[in-house]
Structures are given as C-alpha cells and as structure tokens.
Design a protein around this motif. Sequence first.
Motif, PDB file in Angstrom:
ATOM      1  N   ALA A  96       0.826  -1.210   0.000  1.00  0.00           N
ATOM      2  CA  ALA A  96       0.000   0.000   0.000  1.00  0.00           C
ATOM      3  C   ALA A  96       0.860   1.259   0.000  1.00  0.00           C
ATOM      4  O   ALA A  96       0.407   2.330  -0.421  1.00  0.00           O
ATOM      5  CB  ALA A  96      -0.944   0.002   1.211  1.00  0.00           C
ATOM      6  N   HIS A  97       2.095   1.141   0.467  1.00  0.00           N
ATOM      7  CA  HIS A  97       3.028   2.273   0.477  1.00  0.00           C
ATOM      8  C   HIS A  97       4.052   2.158  -0.666  1.00  0.00           C
ATOM      9  O   HIS A  97       5.134   2.729  -0.600  1.00  0.00           O
ATOM     10  CB  HIS A  97       3.710   2.376   1.846  1.00  0.00           C
ATOM     11  N   ASN A  98       3.654   1.408  -1.702  1.00  0.00           N
ATOM     12  CA  ASN A  98       4.412   1.311  -2.960  1.00  0.00           C
ATOM     13  C   ASN A  98       5.791   0.678  -2.839  1.00  0.00           C
ATOM     14  O   ASN A  98       6.733   1.093  -3.503  1.00  0.00           O
ATOM     15  CB  ASN A  98       4.500   2.673  -3.640  1.00  0.00           C
ATOM     16  N   TYR A  99       5.894  -0.340  -2.008  1.00  0.00           N
ATOM     17  CA  TYR A  99       7.109  -1.144  -1.945  1.00  0.00           C
ATOM     18  C   TYR A  99       6.810  -2.498  -2.553  1.00  0.00           C
ATOM     19  O   TYR A  99       5.688  -3.003  -2.460  1.00  0.00           O
ATOM     20  CB  TYR A  99       7.581  -1.338  -0.502  1.00  0.00           C
ATOM     21  N   ARG A 100       7.797  -3.092  -3.171  1.00  0.00           N
ATOM     22  CA  ARG A 100       7.704  -4.472  -3.637  1.00  0.00           C
ATOM     23  C   ARG A 100       8.432  -5.333  -2.620  1.00  0.00           C
ATOM     24  O   ARG A 100       9.455  -4.914  -2.080  1.00  0.00           O
ATOM     25  CB  ARG A 100       8.352  -4.630  -5.009  1.00  0.00           C
ATOM     26  N   VAL A 101       7.915  -6.525  -2.366  1.00  0.00           N
ATOM     27  CA  VAL A 101       8.499  -7.411  -1.350  1.00  0.00           C
ATOM     28  C   VAL A 101       8.819  -8.763  -1.978  1.00  0.00           C
ATOM     29  O   VAL A 101       7.957  -9.387  -2.592  1.00  0.00           O
ATOM     30  CB  VAL A 101       7.532  -7.602  -0.157  1.00  0.00           C
ATOM     31  N   LEU A 102      10.066  -9.178  -1.818  1.00  0.00           N
ATOM     32  CA  LEU A 102      10.481 -10.529  -2.185  1.00  0.00           C
ATOM     33  C   LEU A 102      10.782 -11.279  -0.893  1.00  0.00           C
ATOM     34  O   LEU A 102      11.467 -10.749  -0.020  1.00  0.00           O
ATOM     35  CB  LEU A 102      11.749 -10.507  -3.045  1.00  0.00           C
ATOM     36  N   ARG A 103      10.279 -12.502  -0.798  1.00  0.00           N
ATOM     37  CA  ARG A 103      10.541 -13.333   0.378  1.00  0.00           C
ATOM     38  C   ARG A 103      11.268 -14.594  -0.054  1.00  0.00           C
ATOM     39  O   ARG A 103      10.888 -15.227  -1.033  1.00  0.00           O
ATOM     40  CB  ARG A 103       9.242 -13.708   1.089  1.00  0.00           C
ATOM     41  N   PHE A 104      12.312 -14.924   0.687  1.00  0.00           N
ATOM     42  CA  PHE A 104      13.072 -16.137   0.435  1.00  0.00           C
ATOM     43  C   PHE A 104      13.191 -16.903   1.741  1.00  0.00           C
ATOM     44  O   PHE A 104      13.340 -16.308   2.809  1.00  0.00           O
ATOM     45  CB  PHE A 104      14.484 -15.808  -0.077  1.00  0.00           C
ATOM     46  N   TRP A 105      13.156 -18.231   1.640  1.00  0.00           N
ATOM     47  CA  TRP A 105      13.389 -19.068   2.802  1.00  0.00           C
ATOM     48  C   TRP A 105      14.883 -19.116   3.084  1.00  0.00           C
ATOM     49  O   TRP A 105      15.706 -19.049   2.170  1.00  0.00           O
ATOM     50  CB  TRP A 105      12.868 -20.488   2.572  1.00  0.00           C
ATOM     51  N   ASN A 106      15.228 -19.266   4.360  1.00  0.00           N
ATOM     52  CA  ASN A 106      16.636 -19.387   4.758  1.00  0.00           C
ATOM     53  C   ASN A 106      17.366 -20.450   3.933  1.00  0.00           C
ATOM     54  O   ASN A 106      18.470 -20.208   3.434  1.00  0.00           O
ATOM     55  CB  ASN A 106      16.751 -19.749   6.239  1.00  0.00           C
ATOM     56  N   ASN A 107      16.746 -21.633   3.796  1.00  0.00           N
ATOM     57  CA  ASN A 107      17.432 -22.726   3.100  1.00  0.00           C
ATOM     58  C   ASN A 107      17.641 -22.409   1.619  1.00  0.00           C
ATOM     59  O   ASN A 107      18.618 -22.868   1.022  1.00  0.00           O
ATOM     60  CB  ASN A 107      16.736 -24.068   3.303  1.00  0.00           C
ATOM     61  N   ASP A 108      16.758 -21.599   0.994  1.00  0.00           N
ATOM     62  CA  ASP A 108      16.977 -21.194  -0.395  1.00  0.00           C
ATOM     63  C   ASP A 108      18.204 -20.300  -0.505  1.00  0.00           C
ATOM     64  O   ASP A 108      19.013 -20.443  -1.427  1.00  0.00           O
ATOM     65  CB  ASP A 108      15.765 -20.457  -0.961  1.00  0.00           C
ATOM     66  N   VAL A 109      18.339 -19.361   0.431  1.00  0.00           N
ATOM     67  CA  VAL A 109      19.493 -18.458   0.421  1.00  0.00           C
ATOM     68  C   VAL A 109      20.781 -19.255   0.608  1.00  0.00           C
ATOM     69  O   VAL A 109      21.769 -19.032  -0.093  1.00  0.00           O
ATOM     70  CB  VAL A 109      19.352 -17.364   1.506  1.00  0.00           C
ATOM     71  N   LEU A 110      20.763 -20.191   1.532  1.00  0.00           N
ATOM     72  CA  LEU A 110      21.977 -20.944   1.849  1.00  0.00           C
ATOM     73  C   LEU A 110      22.330 -21.999   0.809  1.00  0.00           C
ATOM     74  O   LEU A 110      23.501 -22.293   0.611  1.00  0.00           O
ATOM     75  CB  LEU A 110      21.839 -21.586   3.232  1.00  0.00           C
ATOM     76  N   SER A 111      21.328 -22.557   0.122  1.00  0.00           N
ATOM     77  CA  SER A 111      21.623 -23.652  -0.808  1.00  0.00           C
ATOM     78  C   SER A 111      21.498 -23.273  -2.283  1.00  0.00           C
ATOM     79  O   SER A 111      21.964 -24.017  -3.150  1.00  0.00           O
ATOM     80  CB  SER A 111      20.707 -24.853  -0.520  1.00  0.00           C
ATOM     81  N   ASN A 112      20.880 -22.130  -2.575  1.00  0.00           N
ATOM     82  CA  ASN A 112      20.681 -21.731  -3.979  1.00  0.00           C
ATOM     83  C   ASN A 112      20.860 -20.226  -4.128  1.00  0.00           C
ATOM     84  O   ASN A 112      19.999 -19.533  -4.651  1.00  0.00           O
ATOM     85  CB  ASN A 112      19.290 -22.160  -4.452  1.00  0.00           C
ATOM     86  N   ILE A 113      21.993 -19.707  -3.689  1.00  0.00           N
ATOM     87  CA  ILE A 113      22.216 -18.259  -3.706  1.00  0.00           C
ATOM     88  C   ILE A 113      22.184 -17.708  -5.130  1.00  0.00           C
ATOM     89  O   ILE A 113      21.693 -16.598  -5.355  1.00  0.00           O
ATOM     90  CB  ILE A 113      23.516 -17.866  -2.965  1.00  0.00           C
ATOM     91  N   SER A 114      22.655 -18.459  -6.111  1.00  0.00           N
ATOM     92  CA  SER A 114      22.645 -17.941  -7.479  1.00  0.00           C
ATOM     93  C   SER A 114      21.215 -17.747  -7.977  1.00  0.00           C
ATOM     94  O   SER A 114      20.917 -16.748  -8.637  1.00  0.00           O
ATOM     95  CB  SER A 114      23.444 -18.844  -8.422  1.00  0.00           C
ATOM     96  N   GLY A 115      20.319 -18.671  -7.639  1.00  0.00           N
ATOM     97  CA  GLY A 115      18.912 -18.521  -8.022  1.00  0.00           C
ATOM     98  C   GLY A 115      18.265 -17.339  -7.327  1.00  0.00           C
ATOM     99  O   GLY A 115      17.499 -16.586  -7.933  1.00  0.00           O
ATOM    100  N   VAL A 116      18.575 -17.166  -6.045  1.00  0.00           N
ATOM    101  CA  VAL A 116      18.043 -16.035  -5.277  1.00  0.00           C
ATOM    102  C   VAL A 116      18.523 -14.720  -5.891  1.00  0.00           C
ATOM    103  O   VAL A 116      17.735 -13.787  -6.099  1.00  0.00           O
ATOM    104  CB  VAL A 116      18.456 -16.140  -3.788  1.00  0.00           C
ATOM    105  N   LEU A 117      19.802 -14.644  -6.234  1.00  0.00           N
ATOM    106  CA  LEU A 117      20.351 -13.422  -6.816  1.00  0.00           C
ATOM    107  C   LEU A 117      19.757 -13.141  -8.196  1.00  0.00           C
ATOM    108  O   LEU A 117      19.565 -11.978  -8.567  1.00  0.00           O
ATOM    109  CB  LEU A 117      21.874 -13.496  -6.876  1.00  0.00           C
ATOM    110  N   GLU A 118      19.436 -14.186  -8.959  1.00  0.00           N
ATOM    111  CA  GLU A 118      18.775 -13.996 -10.263  1.00  0.00           C
ATOM    112  C   GLU A 118      17.404 -13.366 -10.090  1.00  0.00           C
ATOM    113  O   GLU A 118      17.038 -12.457 -10.842  1.00  0.00           O
ATOM    114  CB  GLU A 118      18.639 -15.328 -10.994  1.00  0.00           C
ATOM    115  N   VAL A 119      16.638 -13.836  -9.112  1.00  0.00           N
ATOM    116  CA  VAL A 119      15.308 -13.277  -8.853  1.00  0.00           C
ATOM    117  C   VAL A 119      15.431 -11.819  -8.417  1.00  0.00           C
ATOM    118  O   VAL A 119      14.667 -10.948  -8.867  1.00  0.00           O
ATOM    119  CB  VAL A 119      14.552 -14.116  -7.793  1.00  0.00           C
TER     120      VAL A 119
END
Length: 133
Positions: A96-119
């Motif tokens: 509502a205040h014009n922010y976009r939000v991306l949510r990642f699970w801890n295990n995604d960050v730790l095991s698939n950082i390249s995919g997270v960075l692509e998103v």
Amino acid sequence: ARNAGRVRGRFRMRKADEPRTKRARDLRRHATSAESFLWQKLRARGVLGYKFVRQEPIGPYTVDFICRDRRLIIEVDGGQHAGNPQDLVRDAWLHAHNYRVLRFWNNDVLSNISGVLEVIAAALAEAPPHPDR
C-alpha cells in the motif's frame, strides 16, 4: 519560501527514533546465517550496482533488506514465517506504500544463492512503483 527547510542556515534533519534505531542495530548484530550470507552478496552495490541497506525501519516495520532506489524489500524467513498471518498484514501495508516485497526461505538463500540473486536482479531491472501512487 527559500529558507522554509532551513533552521539557522542548516537543513532540518528528521529526528532518530531511538527505540527503533536500537532494534535495527540489534537485528544487524544478531543476523541469521542466511541474512549474513545474503548481505555479503548485496552489500557494496553487489547486485547490478544497486545500493541495499539492512534492518531498515519502514513505517511500523523493520525490513531485512531494502533498495530504496527501486523500492524493493527483501525478507529472509525461517520456518516460523510459514503461513504467518502477520506477514500478510505487513506485506499489504508495504504494498500500500508502494514497496515491492520478495521473500526467500533461509534454506533457499543458503543452498541456492545464485537462483536467489537472479530473482533479485530481475526485480531490480523492473520499474519500481511510483511513490506517489
């Protein structure tokens, strides 16, 4: 009108909200391993040259990471966030205040950082929502 934003020759600064500043500092100091790992990739303009800050107070919330220029917020969540209705309320307020939000699970960050960075890079490449809408 020329000096409306000045106080004795200086620009007015917003006052720091000490309890919120202390909370943000504590969150930075006690970051999860996933938050620390992602921060190492985001800091120093590490993704497409965009600046991120961490544990930033926004309205009534403190967000994990934000790129102010692109109005992009990144949240790194553990299992306690699965199905959490408070996250829905928080995300609705941020949208509502014009922010976009991306949510990642801890295990995604730790095991698939390249995919997270692509998103994240794809989201940064999109036009941000206009702050006045």
